[in-house]
Design an enzyme around this catalytic site. Structure first.
Site, PDB file in Angstrom:
ATOM      1  N   GLY A 175       0.860  -1.060  -0.016  1.00  0.00           N
ATOM      2  CA  GLY A 175      -0.040  -0.071   0.100  1.00  0.00           C
ATOM      3  C   GLY A 175       1.043   1.326  -0.028  1.00  0.00           C
ATOM      4  N   GLY A 409      24.776  12.796 -29.114  1.00  0.00           N
ATOM      5  CA  GLY A 409      24.395  13.434 -27.912  1.00  0.00           C
ATOM      6  C   GLY A 409      24.748  12.924 -26.598  1.00  0.00           C
ATOM      7  N   ALA A 410      25.133  11.643 -26.616  1.00  0.00           N
ATOM      8  CA  ALA A 410      25.438  10.843 -25.583  1.00  0.00           C
ATOM      9  C   ALA A 410      26.742  11.338 -24.968  1.00  0.00           C
ATOM     10  CB  ALA A 410      25.724   9.314 -25.711  1.00  0.00           C
TER      11      ALA A 410
HETATM   12  C1  HXC Z   1      -3.546  -4.451  12.203  1.00  0.00           C
HETATM   13  C2  HXC Z   1      -2.440  -6.085  11.379  1.00  0.00           C
HETATM   14  C3  HXC Z   1      -2.254  -5.574  10.178  1.00  0.00           C
HETATM   15  C4  HXC Z   1      -2.708  -4.217   9.922  1.00  0.00           C
HETATM   16  C5  HXC Z   1      -1.406  -7.492  10.057  1.00  0.00           C
HETATM   17  N1  HXC Z   1      -2.076  -7.725  11.408  1.00  0.00           N
HETATM   18  N2  HXC Z   1      -1.553  -6.585   9.488  1.00  0.00           N
HETATM   19  N3  HXC Z   1      -3.250  -5.506  12.358  1.00  0.00           N
HETATM   20  N4  HXC Z   1      -3.345  -3.821  10.986  1.00  0.00           N
HETATM   21  N5  HXC Z   1      -2.730  -3.561   8.887  1.00  0.00           N
HETATM   22  C6  HXC Z   1      -1.754  -8.710  12.290  1.00  0.00           C
HETATM   23  C7  HXC Z   1      -2.749  -9.676  11.871  1.00  0.00           C
HETATM   24  O1  HXC Z   1      -4.135  -9.537  12.378  1.00  0.00           O
HETATM   25  C8  HXC Z   1      -2.148 -10.615  13.017  1.00  0.00           C
HETATM   26  O2  HXC Z   1      -2.435 -10.678  14.076  1.00  0.00           O
HETATM   27  C9  HXC Z   1      -0.532 -10.429  12.799  1.00  0.00           C
HETATM   28  O3  HXC Z   1      -0.674  -9.074  12.344  1.00  0.00           O
HETATM   29  C10 HXC Z   1       0.186 -11.277  11.883  1.00  0.00           C
HETATM   30  O4  HXC Z   1      -0.476 -11.277  10.598  1.00  0.00           O
HETATM   31  P1  HXC Z   1      -0.776 -12.644   9.739  1.00  0.00           P
HETATM   32  O5  HXC Z   1      -1.919 -12.268   8.960  1.00  0.00           O
HETATM   33  O6  HXC Z   1      -1.095 -13.761  10.808  1.00  0.00           O
HETATM   34  O7  HXC Z   1       0.399 -12.851   9.151  1.00  0.00           O
HETATM   35  P2  HXC Z   1       0.952 -13.299   7.547  1.00  0.00           P
HETATM   36  O8  HXC Z   1      -0.001 -14.402   7.281  1.00  0.00           O
HETATM   37  O9  HXC Z   1       2.415 -13.393   7.648  1.00  0.00           O
HETATM   38  O10 HXC Z   1       0.472 -12.043   6.722  1.00  0.00           O
HETATM   39  C11 HXC Z   1       1.108 -10.751   6.602  1.00  0.00           C
HETATM   40  C12 HXC Z   1       0.260  -9.715   5.714  1.00  0.00           C
HETATM   41  C13 HXC Z   1      -1.379  -9.734   6.189  1.00  0.00           C
HETATM   42  C14 HXC Z   1       0.119 -10.300   4.454  1.00  0.00           C
HETATM   43  C15 HXC Z   1       0.911  -8.404   5.735  1.00  0.00           C
HETATM   44  O11 HXC Z   1      -1.380  -9.710   7.569  1.00  0.00           O
HETATM   45  C16 HXC Z   1      -2.205  -8.812   5.659  1.00  0.00           C
HETATM   46  O12 HXC Z   1      -2.505  -8.922   4.370  1.00  0.00           O
HETATM   47  N6  HXC Z   1      -2.472  -7.871   6.197  1.00  0.00           N
HETATM   48  C17 HXC Z   1      -3.270  -6.514   5.962  1.00  0.00           C
HETATM   49  C18 HXC Z   1      -2.282  -5.513   4.852  1.00  0.00           C
HETATM   50  C19 HXC Z   1      -3.152  -4.491   4.507  1.00  0.00           C
HETATM   51  O13 HXC Z   1      -4.237  -4.547   3.753  1.00  0.00           O
HETATM   52  N7  HXC Z   1      -2.506  -3.507   5.238  1.00  0.00           N
HETATM   53  C20 HXC Z   1      -3.305  -2.225   4.756  1.00  0.00           C
HETATM   54  C21 HXC Z   1      -2.618  -1.697   3.481  1.00  0.00           C
HETATM   55  S1  HXC Z   1      -3.065  -0.324   3.066  1.00  0.00           S
HETATM   56  P3  HXC Z   1      -2.658 -11.877  15.121  1.00  0.00           P
HETATM   57  O14 HXC Z   1      -3.425 -11.392  16.529  1.00  0.00           O
HETATM   58  O15 HXC Z   1      -3.591 -12.757  14.553  1.00  0.00           O
HETATM   59  O16 HXC Z   1      -1.275 -12.321  15.159  1.00  0.00           O
HETATM   60  C22 HXC Z   1      -1.849   0.727   3.846  1.00  0.00           C
HETATM   61  C23 HXC Z   1      -2.313   2.236   3.556  1.00  0.00           C
HETATM   62  C24 HXC Z   1      -1.316   3.021   3.802  1.00  0.00           C
HETATM   63  O17 HXC Z   1      -1.142   0.400   4.621  1.00  0.00           O
HETATM   64  C25 HXC Z   1      -1.584   4.203   3.175  1.00  0.00           C
HETATM   65  C26 HXC Z   1      -0.352   5.293   3.554  1.00  0.00           C
HETATM   66  C27 HXC Z   1      -0.596   6.497   2.602  1.00  0.00           C
END
Ligand code: HXC
Length: 519
Positions: A175, A409-410
């Site tokens: 993201g 030019g390079a």
């Molecule tokens: C809160 C989160 C989290 C998040 C992961 N966790 N991402 N908690 N906010 N964004 C937590 C999970 O709930 C989990 O908690 C623990 O972290 C580990 O995650 P898992 O899913 O078990 O790990 P894994 O299987 O390795 O997967 C990792 C992951 C996945 C691919 C990153 O967690 C995921 O897709 N997370 C969401 C990603 C996402 O969409 N983020 C927002 C992006 S948008 P528990 O308690 O179960 O251990 C963004 C906008 C930014 O970031 C904008 C800036 C301008």
């Protein structure tokens, strides 16, 4: 001993808090991290920083969220370890996201910690290293975490050109989160355990019906070779941390500082092997890295962006112990032609070196810009201009050595004297001309060749004439565009002296708010 309301000594309470902090998100999550081939934030810091030098700041910070049950779940430090310490004996600030705490996701307080350490790095003029391993914005916090990201982007931008900023991606980085590393100076990624993308495979599938894995979409090799987003790829995390140390060793602490120099004892600087490097046939390739290795201090060349736009080579090296940046056309790939990616790659590197007082050495063997509709439609004009602009604007000591072709030019773009280079050398094999002899002869003697009894013979004769006149460095040397024609074997010796001579160079650009590089 002083006690609190629970009867525990203050020291006991602190020890307990410390041990909780050491555990991050708990033993199970640490084991899960290890199972994936990843280290924890604290393990990474322990390996990167000089032993015993790390001082943590903000260990007791807690998030302030109350929604979705977060009021009952707190971890000390809130998913990011921040502080300062020494790398190679020099002050460095660091933040390391802790995936074991809410997946390293960025909350309001997590962002505040990173911003605080960035402010300190700016105020005290030392590099900042970010170890990224995060699920992105903490979903439960909504706009507060988005605001936190924006605060970081803003500080990244303000710090750009003031202190070196290095980002290692050691897990997910998805993201908008990708934009902080993208603004920093160098990105390092770890193969198989890190990835970066603006939208992940699921969103890609929904929107475009394309099925692609995370690794393929945004893994280390993808960004090293296809997009050029990452500058370094490591096989594993330890290798990545060692790369950060190495990279920092070529840099100054900040834009007012000089790059770090090693003690050097001068010896025999002639390199006879260079005399045999250029093939007899001007169209035969050779590897410019061989020239680089023979010119710089032994084993000191550290190539950046190795797998991207391989027709140009960039990287750091040492010459008589001093840090330099190298930009070199690579005749072994696409004959060393300049194209869109090569121009982007070299321009960014030139600007980094210029920001941080790292002198530039250019090795030139370039047949020109790559022709074709693909290049034109994707703006080789604007992108080629980036490199031209970057060189024109650079005020650090700048030297070019033309090893063979400097066409069209390079010739101008590749750090010619006309755009502010301090010295231009040429090897006797240099050819400085508008274009290659056969192309040139075909154009300027078109009529004569067409009317000749034997057009083939006439063409050969005219090619020979053009070659004699222009396929050498002397025309340019007569005009002073080339300062000296040198034997390849004396290149190292000449460059050591020349860079020493330029050590106190003072050059200033006209007063302005900032220029408008053709982005
Ligand atoms: C809160 C989160 C989290 C998040 C992961 N966790 N991402 N908690 N906010 N964004 C937590 C999970 O709930 C989990 O908690 C623990 O972290 C580990 O995650 P898992 O899913 O078990 O790990 P894994 O299987 O390795 O997967 C990792 C992951 C996945 C691919 C990153 O967690 C995921 O897709 N997370 C969401 C990603 C996402 O969409 N983020 C927002 C992006 S948008 P528990 O308690 O179960 O251990 C963004 C906008 C930014 O970031 C904008 C800036 C301008």
């Amino acid at each position: 001993m002083e006690t609190n309301s629970t009867g525990k000594s203050k020291k006991q309470t602190l020890d307990q808090k410390n041990s909780e902090a050491m555990l991050g998100g708990g033993q199970k999550r640490i084991e899960a991290q290890h199972k994936k081939g990843k280290l924890t934030a604290r393990e990474r810091i322990g390996l990167l920083m000089d032993p015993g030098s790390f001082e943590e700041i903000g260990r007791f910070v807690l998030h302030r969220s109350k929604d979705f049950g977060l009021d009952k779940e707190h971890y000390l430090g809130d998913g990011v370890v921040t502080g300062y310490g020494k790398i190679n004996g020099r002050l460095t600030y660091i933040f390391a996201q802790d995936f074991t705490v809410f997946g390293g996701s960025l909350s309001e307080t997590h962002a505040e910690k990173i911003c605080k350490i960035m402010d300190m790095a700016m105020k005290n003029g030392a590099p900042i290293v970010g170890l990224n391993d995060s699920g992105g914005a903490r979903i439960q916090e909504g706009v507060l975490s988005l605001a936190g990201y924006a605060d970081i982007f803003y500080k990244n931008t303000l710090a750009s050109g003031v202190i070196p900023q290095i980002s290692a991606i050691m897990g997910p980085c998805a993201g908008g989160a990708v934009y902080s590393p993208a603004i920093t100076d160098f990105i390092l990624m770890v193969e198989n355990t890190s990835y970066m993308f603006v939208t992940g495979p699921n969103v890609v599938k929904t929107v475009t019906h394309e099925e692609i894995s995370s690794e393929e979409l945004g893994g280390a090799m993808t960004h090293a070779s296809k997009s050029g987003v990452t500058h370094f790829v490591s096989e594993n995390e330890i290798d990545c941390l060692l790369s950060i140390k190495k990279l920092l060793s070529y840099m100054p602490q900040n834009c007012e500082d000089e790059p770090f120099s090693l003690h050097y004892q001068s010896g025999d600087e002639t390199r006879p092997e260079l005399d045999n490097l250029i093939p007899e046939n001007p169209n035969q390739p050779y590897d410019i890295r061989e020239a680089i290795d023979l010119i710089v201090d032994e084993g000191s060349f550290y190539e950046a962006h190795k797998y991207f736009a391989e027709n140009i080579v960039v990287g750091f090296a040492r010459l008589a112990g001093r840090s330099i940046g190298i930009v070199a056309n690579q005749p072994a790939v696409l004959a060393g032609v300049l194209d869109i990616h090569a121009s982007q790659k070299a321009a960014r590197f030139v600007r980094f070196c210029d920001s941080f007082n790292i002198p530039l050495l250019v090795l030139e063997d370039v047949p020109g810009f790559l022709p074709g509709s693909d290049q034109e439609w994707n703006a080789i004009i604007t992108n080629g201009a980036k490199l031209l602009y970057a060189f024109c604007e650079a005020t650090v000591p700048r030297i070019t050595v033309i090893t063979r072709k400097a066409y069209g030019g390079a010739y101008d773009v590749m750090n010619s004297k006309h755009i502010g280079a301090d010295l231009n050398y040429a090897w006797p094999s240099a050819e400085i001309a508008v274009m290659g002899a056969s192309g040139a002869a075909e154009i300027i003697f078109k009529k004569e060749i067409a009317e000749a009894e034997n057009p083939g013979e006439k063409l050969a004769e005219k090619v020979e004439e053009y070659t004699r006149k222009f396929a050498n460095p002397f025309r340019a040397a007569h005009r002073g565009y080339i300062d000296e024609v040198i034997y390849p074997n004396e290149t190292r010796h000449k460059l050591i002296r020349a860079f020493e001579m330029l050590e106190n160079k003072v050059a200033q650009l006209p007063r302005k708010k900032h220029g408008n590089i053709p982005l």
